[in-house]
Design a protein around this motif. Sequence first.
Motif, PDB file in Angstrom:
ATOM      1  N   THR A 197       0.834  -1.280  -0.025  1.00 32.27           N
ATOM      2  CA  THR A 197      -0.172   0.061  -0.256  1.00 32.27           C
ATOM      3  C   THR A 197       0.824   1.166  -0.040  1.00 32.27           C
ATOM      4  OG1 THR A 197      -0.091  -0.219   2.381  1.00 32.27           O
ATOM      5  CG2 THR A 197      -2.004  -1.006   1.182  1.00 32.27           C
ATOM      6  N   ASP A 198       0.276   2.379  -0.336  1.00 30.84           N
ATOM      7  CA  ASP A 198       0.930   3.631  -0.245  1.00 30.84           C
ATOM      8  C   ASP A 198       1.332   3.920   1.324  1.00 30.84           C
ATOM      9  OD1 ASP A 198      -1.701   3.871   0.556  1.00 30.84           O
ATOM     10  OD2 ASP A 198      -2.203   5.733  -0.433  1.00 30.84           O
ATOM     11  N   LYS A 210       5.246   2.396   1.350  1.00 29.79           N
ATOM     12  CA  LYS A 210       5.712   1.727   0.361  1.00 29.79           C
ATOM     13  C   LYS A 210       7.240   2.069   0.398  1.00 29.79           C
ATOM     14  CE  LYS A 210       6.281   1.315  -4.442  1.00 29.79           C
ATOM     15  NZ  LYS A 210       7.288   2.374  -4.818  1.00 29.79           N
ATOM     16  N   VAL A 228       0.779  -1.180  -5.949  1.00 30.80           N
ATOM     17  CA  VAL A 228       0.496  -0.409  -4.970  1.00 30.80           C
ATOM     18  C   VAL A 228      -1.026  -0.181  -4.700  1.00 30.80           C
ATOM     19  CG1 VAL A 228       1.007   1.685  -3.731  1.00 30.80           C
ATOM     20  CG2 VAL A 228       2.698   0.705  -5.305  1.00 30.80           C
ATOM     21  N   ARG A 230      -3.982   1.853  -3.324  1.00 33.74           N
ATOM     22  CA  ARG A 230      -4.028   3.325  -2.431  1.00 33.74           C
ATOM     23  C   ARG A 230      -4.922   3.062  -1.256  1.00 33.74           C
ATOM     24  NH1 ARG A 230      -5.088   8.232  -6.100  1.00 33.74           N
ATOM     25  NH2 ARG A 230      -2.845   8.386  -5.809  1.00 33.74           N
ATOM     26  N   ARG A 234      -7.406   7.192   0.124  1.00 33.19           N
ATOM     27  CA  ARG A 234      -8.611   6.721  -0.481  1.00 33.19           C
ATOM     28  C   ARG A 234      -9.536   7.663   0.004  1.00 33.19           C
ATOM     29  NH1 ARG A 234     -10.960   1.132   1.063  1.00 33.19           N
ATOM     30  NH2 ARG A 234      -9.175   0.367  -0.053  1.00 33.19           N
ATOM     31  N   TRP A 257       8.257   6.327  -6.167  1.00 36.53           N
ATOM     32  CA  TRP A 257       7.741   5.582  -7.272  1.00 36.53           C
ATOM     33  C   TRP A 257       8.824   5.162  -8.267  1.00 36.53           C
ATOM     34  CZ3 TRP A 257       3.071   3.852  -7.041  1.00 36.53           C
ATOM     35  CH2 TRP A 257       2.596   3.241  -8.069  1.00 36.53           C
ATOM     36  N   ASP A 262       6.668  -0.228 -10.829  1.00 31.02           N
ATOM     37  CA  ASP A 262       5.633   0.043  -9.785  1.00 31.02           C
ATOM     38  C   ASP A 262       4.257   0.302 -10.616  1.00 31.02           C
ATOM     39  OD1 ASP A 262       7.696  -0.112  -8.154  1.00 31.02           O
ATOM     40  OD2 ASP A 262       7.470   2.012  -7.269  1.00 31.02           O
ATOM     41  N   TRP A 264      -0.063   1.281  -9.980  1.00 32.22           N
ATOM     42  CA  TRP A 264      -1.236   1.637  -8.897  1.00 32.22           C
ATOM     43  C   TRP A 264      -2.040   0.319  -9.078  1.00 32.22           C
ATOM     44  CZ3 TRP A 264      -1.236   4.349  -4.926  1.00 32.22           C
ATOM     45  CH2 TRP A 264      -0.407   5.460  -4.694  1.00 32.22           C
ATOM     46  N   TRP A 265      -2.837  -0.166  -8.245  1.00 31.81           N
ATOM     47  CA  TRP A 265      -3.508  -1.444  -8.213  1.00 31.81           C
ATOM     48  C   TRP A 265      -4.854  -0.881  -8.936  1.00 31.81           C
ATOM     49  CZ3 TRP A 265      -5.131  -6.182  -6.301  1.00 31.81           C
ATOM     50  CH2 TRP A 265      -6.418  -6.455  -6.192  1.00 31.81           C
ATOM     51  N   HIS A 266      -5.377   0.459  -8.487  1.00 31.42           N
ATOM     52  CA  HIS A 266      -6.353   1.040  -9.503  1.00 31.42           C
ATOM     53  C   HIS A 266      -6.337   1.254 -10.857  1.00 31.42           C
ATOM     54  CE1 HIS A 266      -4.762   4.515  -7.543  1.00 31.42           C
ATOM     55  NE2 HIS A 266      -4.627   4.949  -8.859  1.00 31.42           N
ATOM     56  N   ASP A 267      -5.007   1.373 -11.341  1.00 36.75           N
ATOM     57  CA  ASP A 267      -4.911   1.558 -12.817  1.00 36.75           C
ATOM     58  C   ASP A 267      -5.028   0.031 -13.522  1.00 36.75           C
ATOM     59  OD1 ASP A 267      -4.628   4.156 -12.691  1.00 36.75           O
ATOM     60  OD2 ASP A 267      -2.332   4.175 -12.423  1.00 36.75           O
TER      61      ASP A 267
END
Length: 719
Positions: A197-198, A210, A228, A230, A234, A257, A262, A264-267
Motif C-alpha cells: 500500500t501507499d 511503500k 500499490v 491506494r 482513498r 515511485w 511500480d 497502481w492497483w486501481h490502474d
Amino acid sequence: MSSRLPAATNQSEQSFSDPANPTPNPALISDDARIDFWAAQASRLDWAEPWHTTHRFEKPQVIGEDQDGNPTYSVPEIAWFEGGKLNVAHNCVDRHVEAGRGDHVALYFEGEPGDRLVYTYADLQREVARASHALTDLGVVKGDRVVIYLPVIPETVIMTLACARIGAIHSLVFGGFSAEALKFRVEDTGAKVLVTTDGQNRRGKVVPVKVNADEACSGDNQIEHVVVVRRTSRPGNKQLAAGTRGARSNDELEVPWTPGRDVWWHDLIKDAPTVHTPEFFDAETPLFIIYTSGTTGRPKGLVHTMGGYLVQTAYTHALLFDLLPDTLDDDGALRPDELSMVNDPAKVDSTVHWCTADLAWVTAHTYEIYGPLVNGVSEVIYEGTPNTPHPGRHFEVIERYGVTNYYTAPTLIRSLMGAFPHGIPQIYNFSSVRLLGSVGESINPEAWRWLRSQIGRDQVPFVDTWWQSETGSCVASPRPHDPQFAPPGTFAAGTPGTSPKPGCATRAIPGVSVRVLDESGEPVETGHQGLAVVDKIGPSMARTVWGDPQRYLSSYWQQYGERGWFLAGDGARLDDDDDLYILGRVDDVINVSGHRLSTIEIESALVTHPLVVEAGTTPVEDPLTGHAVLACVVLTPAGAEVSATQLHDELCAHVTREIGPIAKPREVIAVPDLPKTRSGKITRRLLAQLYHNQPLGDRSSLQNEEALDAIADVMSARR
Ligand code: ATP
Ligand code: MG
C-alpha cells in the motif's frame, strides 16, 4: 462447472456415525476409516475431476547413519486427493453465486479511521475476476510467488483469492513488519510480484509503507513489479463514519515511485474484465507459503497445497464455528452431527464471523479467508488495532455487525482485561454473540473466564483451538456443542464433562489423532508433561518447508523416524478424562531441580494476581537448581505503586499458593511491555537473552521491537 462430483473412493456415510458415541476418539479410528472420513468430507468442495488416490504418505525411511551412528532419514512425502482437480477461488466465491447466494454478504470491512465497505459474494466474484486478469497481465503464471504486504483491507482478501484462482503461490506478510523482515520473505520465496500500500493506518496515525517495500526490494531478488494499493489517500477515509468515536481523516502521503516496476492497483484493474474463467489445478498444487511466527527462531516457510488444505479448513471451520446440522441422538437430545458432510443452511445464513487476527497469520488464512468463505458465511474484517481510538473499539464492531463468533487471541483478551479492570461498561450490546474462541497460545483460565462472562453471558461455547502453521487448520479443540457448554436441560442426564475446563484443548478433531508421548514415543502417565504428537495427520498438514526440505524433516519428523509421527514442539498433558492441555513450547520448559515446569502455568498463576496484567516467564541459569524462573510482569496502575521488594514477595507467595514453592520466581521484574511476535505471542527466549545480556537471536518477527530496548534498560538498571 459446479457439479459436485462423487468421491473416487468407496465410502459409506454410515461407517462414521455411531449414535452411541457421537464424538468417537479418533485414535480408535483405523487408518482406512480415517482416510475414508476425509474423502467423505472432501465432498464439501466442488471438484472438476475426482481424485484417484485419497491419501499417500511416504514415511521417513532410514537411509544411512550420521557420524554418531544415529540413523538418518529420507524426507517424508504427504499427498491427499491426488489426481483430483479443483479451483480454490471458485470454491470460496463463484459456487455460492451460482447457488443463488450472490447477494449474501461476504465481507463487512471496517477501516481504522471508521470507513466501511460491504462486499457481497457477487461483488467479491467480480473483484477477484478483475484481480486475476490483472495478475495475468503482469505476467504472473501458475507456480509464481506473489508476496502480499498489506493491512487488513478487502484488497488483501481479493488479491489472495486471485492468486489462488490463477495458481500463483501467495505469501502474506504482516503489514506491521519491518523492511528487513519483508526483505527476507521476498528473497526466500523468490517472488515475482510484491503487493503493498501507499501507507497504513496504525494506531490513529498514517504511516508510510511503500518506502519499506522499496527497501525490501533493494537487494538480490526476483521482483518484477510492485503493485500499490491506494489506502491512506482513498476518498472513503475522508468521509468519517458516524458511530466511531474519535475517528479522523487522513492526509495524502507522498509515495516514492520506480517507473516501469511500480503500478497502481486501481490502474491495473480499471479496465479488467469482471468475469474470469477458472482453471482447475491438481489437488497437490501449492496454494501458499506461510512463515511461522518465529517464536523459537528463524521463521520457517511452510508450504500448503490446494485440495487437502481446503478440505480440512472447510470441515474444521464448520465443526468449530457451529455450522453443522443438528440431529437427534439416541437419548433424544439435540446435538450437531459432528461427522456431517454438509452445513445447516440456517446456521450458515445467520452467522457473522469475526476472526480478529491479521490476515497474514495462519489463523486468518484458515479462519478468516478460506474457512468462512468456503462455507459461504458473512464475516467482519477490521483494519485497525483494538484500542484505536479507544479500548472499546472491538465492542463497537461486535455490536455494529451483530457478530456471532468472536475468535481472538489470549494476548488481546489480557489487554482488554487490563483496559477494563472493572469489567466492560454496560453500554454495549453483545446479545448477538453465540460463540467465543481463542488461538495462538494457551489461554489463561483467568482470561477465559473474563471473556466468557463479559461478552459471552457466562453461557456461550468457548473453543480453545490448538493448532499450528504446520497443521494448516485446527487439530484439537473443545466443540461448541460439548455438553459442558450446553444450556441446562439440552442434553440428557448423565452426559460426561458437565463443568467447563478453561484453557483445555480437550481432544483431537475427528480424522486426526494426538497423543502425549515421551521422547522415545511411549505414552506419558496421566497428569504428567510430555510432548504433543500428531500420530495421525489430516489433509491440511504442511507438505514441506519452502526451499529447505531437510528442515522439514529435522524439525518435525526425525524424532519418531519411521513411525511417521509429527512432533508439534509443544508440551502437553492429559487429565483424568483424557482431555488435552497444551503447556507451551517444549523449548520454554523450565527445569528447576529436575521438576519440569510449564511457562504457561506459572504465567497463568501470575495473571490471576490483581496487580498483574501480563506475565512472561523464562528459564534462566542457576548454579544450584539448573534453571530458575524469571518472571517479567506488566503491572496495573496499582501495581506500579508497589515497591520492587513487596512485588517480589507478593507474587512469590501467590505462585506458591497457586502452584507450589518449586514454581516461585527467583526474580520478578516489572517491565513496560513484553516482546511479542506479530501474532501476539510472547517471545520468551528474548527475555532470557536480555537478562543474561547475550546477543539477541532472530527478531524479524517481532511486532514491538521497541519493547526490547525498554526491557534492556530495566534489566541493566538492576545489574
Ligand atoms: P515458530 O514455530 O517459528 O517458533 P510459532 O510456533 O509461534 O513460531 P505458529 O505456527 O503461528 O508459529 O504458532 C503455533 C503455536 O502456537 C503452537 O505450536 C502452540 O505453541 C501455540 N498455540 C496455538 N494455539 C494454541 C492453543 N489453543 N493453546 C495452546 N497453544 C497454542
Ligand atoms: Mg511453531
